[in-house]
Design an enzyme around this catalytic site. Structure first.
Site, PDB file in Angstrom:
ATOM      1  N   ALA A  79      12.108 -22.254 -17.304  1.00 12.45           N
ATOM      2  CA  ALA A  79      12.149 -23.414 -18.240  1.00 12.45           C
ATOM      3  C   ALA A  79      11.494 -24.772 -17.893  1.00 12.45           C
ATOM      4  O   ALA A  79      11.628 -24.970 -16.750  1.00 12.45           O
ATOM      5  CB  ALA A  79      13.697 -23.671 -18.653  1.00 12.45           C
ATOM      6  N   LYS A  80      11.069 -25.452 -18.644  1.00 12.39           N
ATOM      7  CA  LYS A  80      10.380 -26.579 -18.421  1.00 12.39           C
ATOM      8  C   LYS A  80      11.272 -27.756 -18.702  1.00 12.39           C
ATOM      9  O   LYS A  80      11.360 -28.290 -19.676  1.00 12.39           O
ATOM     10  CB  LYS A  80       9.150 -26.793 -19.162  1.00 12.39           C
ATOM     11  N   THR A  81      12.289 -28.195 -17.804  1.00  9.68           N
ATOM     12  CA  THR A  81      13.361 -28.810 -17.758  1.00  9.68           C
ATOM     13  C   THR A  81      13.163 -30.466 -17.433  1.00  9.68           C
ATOM     14  O   THR A  81      12.753 -30.479 -16.357  1.00  9.68           O
ATOM     15  CB  THR A  81      14.723 -28.258 -17.297  1.00  9.68           C
ATOM     16  N   TYR A 131      11.800 -32.317 -12.757  1.00  7.43           N
ATOM     17  CA  TYR A 131      11.208 -33.039 -12.441  1.00  7.43           C
ATOM     18  C   TYR A 131      11.404 -34.197 -11.288  1.00  7.43           C
ATOM     19  O   TYR A 131      10.525 -34.937 -10.606  1.00  7.43           O
ATOM     20  CB  TYR A 131      10.089 -33.543 -13.461  1.00  7.43           C
TER      21      TYR A 131
END
Length: 322
Positions: free
Chosen positions: A160-162, A166
């Site tokens: 998942a690009k959560t 970051y």
């Protein structure tokens, strides 16, 4: 540089187009406090046949997959969100642009239970400008191996690009920048190469491309594009496997890939010049025009702008006209 909040234009939020400066959310928005949300970075390119979104279907599918993995029900389907991204470019009169569709929780309450919260979807787009300098594209990046490890597969959702992921990337990148480097290479919890701060990693050795298998690193869409181009156009073997940092030291070439970064050479890691054995370019020299990195850079540029690569352009399916 004009701050992102101070400009004219339109941002889409939950089915409505809002004037750019009026597109705001509450200070107690749950995602702001806990990082529970997901997003994509999508590129639009101007070409001879007009403006195209590059692999927007794959990006949008990953966005919805990320939301599903996070248990955030979204009230818009893939085709609607793709059309919104097209219209975002039209309304903002953009051709070469970066789009950031984002899914986030509302401000109905705070706390880790995350119950009774509304789920919001927004899409914004702007001219990215020169994200990476021409010099970096030609000469390459100096990187430092990070002391911050990438996520373990059972610590977070690595596919998942959560939003919250970051923090890890920012800590690693800022440490490298303060030490005088351009980029960082992050290792997984077992000590194998994972990725750069926000890009996938490739190395070339004896004519074969190698890239870390997708476990603790993001399954990048630019990464996938490069694998296809290397195999199908250049006829280069690509292996996905575990990689140690010293393999990057002794690689013939290395580069990183990402939607914003595209394809950037990696010229140095931890003070070791990559490709630094006899006959290699000296530090500071541009990469060779016939290098695999340079050939892939040219191919990627052609494909993203709708130029035919070989025969009938089978990569036209990656482009969505605006």
């Amino acid at each position: 540089m004009t701050p992102l909040y101070d400009r004219d234009g339109w941002i889409w939020l939950d089915g409505e187009w809002l004037p750019w400066r009026e597109a705001q959310t509450h200070l107690l928005t749950h995602t702001l406090h806990y990082g529970m949300g997901c997003f994509e970075g999508v590129r639009a390119y101007a070409g001879a046949k007009g403006t195209h979104l590059f692999r927007v279907a794959e990006h949008t599918r990953r966005l919805l997959d990320s939301a599903h993995a996070l248990d955030m029900p979204v009230g818009f389907d893939e085709s609607t969100l793709i059309e919104v991204q097209r219209q975002c470019l039209v309304r903002n009169e953009l051709s070469n642009a970066y789009l950031k569709p984002t899914i986030f929780f509302g401000a109905e309450g705070l706390g880790l239970r995350a119950k009774g919260l509304s789920v919001h979807v927004m899409v914004a787009a702007w001219d990215l400008g020169e994200y990476i300098s021409t010099e970096a594209t030609r000469i390459g990046l100096r990187a430092l191996t990070s002391s911050w490890a990438r996520h373990h597969v059972n610590i977070s959702l690595c596919r998942a690009k959560t939003n919250g992921h970051y923090v890890n990337s920012i800590l690693a990148l800022n440490t490298a920048i303060k030490a005088g480097y351009d980029e960082t290479i992050m290792l997984d919890p077992e000590g194998y190469v994972a990725e750069a701060s926000a890009a996938n990693v490739f190395l070339l050795r004896d004519g074969v491309l190698h890239t870390p298998e997708v476990t603790s690193c993001l399954q990048g869409i630019t990464r996938d594009s490069v694998i296809h181009l290397a195999r199908e156009v250049l006829g280069i073997e690509v292996r996905e496997r575990r990689i140690t940092r010293d393999e990057l030291y002794t690689a013939d070439e290395a580069f990183v890939t990402g939607t914003a970064a595209e394809i950037l050479p990696l010229r140095e890691l931890d003070g070791r010049h990559i490709g630094g054995r006899s006959g290699a370019p000296a530090p500071g020299d541009a990469i060779a025009e016939d290098s695999v990195t340079a050939r892939l850079q040219r191919l990627y540029r052609q494909v993203t702008r709708g130029e035919s690569v070989v025969g009938p352009n089978e990569y036209a399916k990656w482009l969505t006209p605006v």
